[in-house]
Scaffold this motif. Structure first.
Motif, PDB file in Angstrom:
ATOM      1  N   GLY A  60      -9.574   5.258   1.018  1.00  0.00           N
ATOM      2  CA  GLY A  60      -8.596   4.268   1.744  1.00  0.00           C
ATOM      3  C   GLY A  60      -7.387   3.996   0.794  1.00  0.00           C
ATOM      4  O   GLY A  60      -6.882   4.841   0.098  1.00  0.00           O
ATOM      5  N   SER A  61      -6.891   2.634   0.951  1.00  0.00           N
ATOM      6  CA  SER A  61      -5.665   2.386   0.378  1.00  0.00           C
ATOM      7  C   SER A  61      -6.051   1.645  -0.985  1.00  0.00           C
ATOM      8  O   SER A  61      -5.126   0.964  -1.281  1.00  0.00           O
ATOM      9  CB  SER A  61      -4.807   1.934   1.084  1.00  0.00           C
ATOM     10  N   SER A 109      -0.215   4.916  -0.129  1.00  0.00           N
ATOM     11  CA  SER A 109      -0.483   5.870   0.881  1.00  0.00           C
ATOM     12  C   SER A 109      -2.074   5.850   0.791  1.00  0.00           C
ATOM     13  O   SER A 109      -2.623   5.796  -0.391  1.00  0.00           O
ATOM     14  CB  SER A 109      -0.147   7.136   0.922  1.00  0.00           C
ATOM     15  N   PRO A 110      -2.919   6.218   1.730  1.00  0.00           N
ATOM     16  CA  PRO A 110      -4.494   5.930   1.669  1.00  0.00           C
ATOM     17  C   PRO A 110      -4.937   7.227   0.784  1.00  0.00           C
ATOM     18  O   PRO A 110      -4.491   8.258   1.079  1.00  0.00           O
ATOM     19  CB  PRO A 110      -4.870   6.204   3.260  1.00  0.00           C
TER      20      PRO A 110
END
Length: 109
Positions: free
Chosen positions: A21-22, A76-77
């Motif tokens: 994820g982020s 960005s993820p």
């Protein structure tokens, strides 16, 4: 006569498996002061390039000393895969020629 204690070394501790994820969550970072005027550094999440730090994706600023519960946010993820979290005596996103003072590996799933 007492021997002087050894200088403390930087360390980073985190859960070795986290969701992609982020952000990456770091449990504990220890960044000992190297000089009287030193002003902390950063902890960064970087690509794992065959066991060494590759391109760094995001970072968080940390003070000298021990810091708990640091979250590194990325623009960005991050996709699933291996990453290296590094501690740097620097400010800003590390470039490829900077070497971390301590590292830990994390697998994003």
């Amino acid at each position: 006569m007492q021997r002087p204690s050894a200088a403390a070394s930087p360390t980073v501790t985190l859960d070795g498996s986290q969701a992609a994820g982020s952000s990456v969550k770091v449990d504990r970072v220890d960044l000992p002061r190297t000089t009287t005027g030193s002003s902390g550094g950063i902890v960064a999440v970087c690509a794992d390039a065959n066991g060494v730090t590759g391109t760094c994706d995001g970072y968080a600023t940390i003070p000298n000393g021990i810091t708990h519960d640091v979250t590194i946010h990325t623009p960005s993820p991050l996709v699933a895969g291996p990453y290296i979290v590094g501690v740097y005596y620097a400010h800003g996103l590390p470039s490829g020629d900077q070497h971390p003072a301590a590292t830990a590996q994390v697998q994003l799933t």
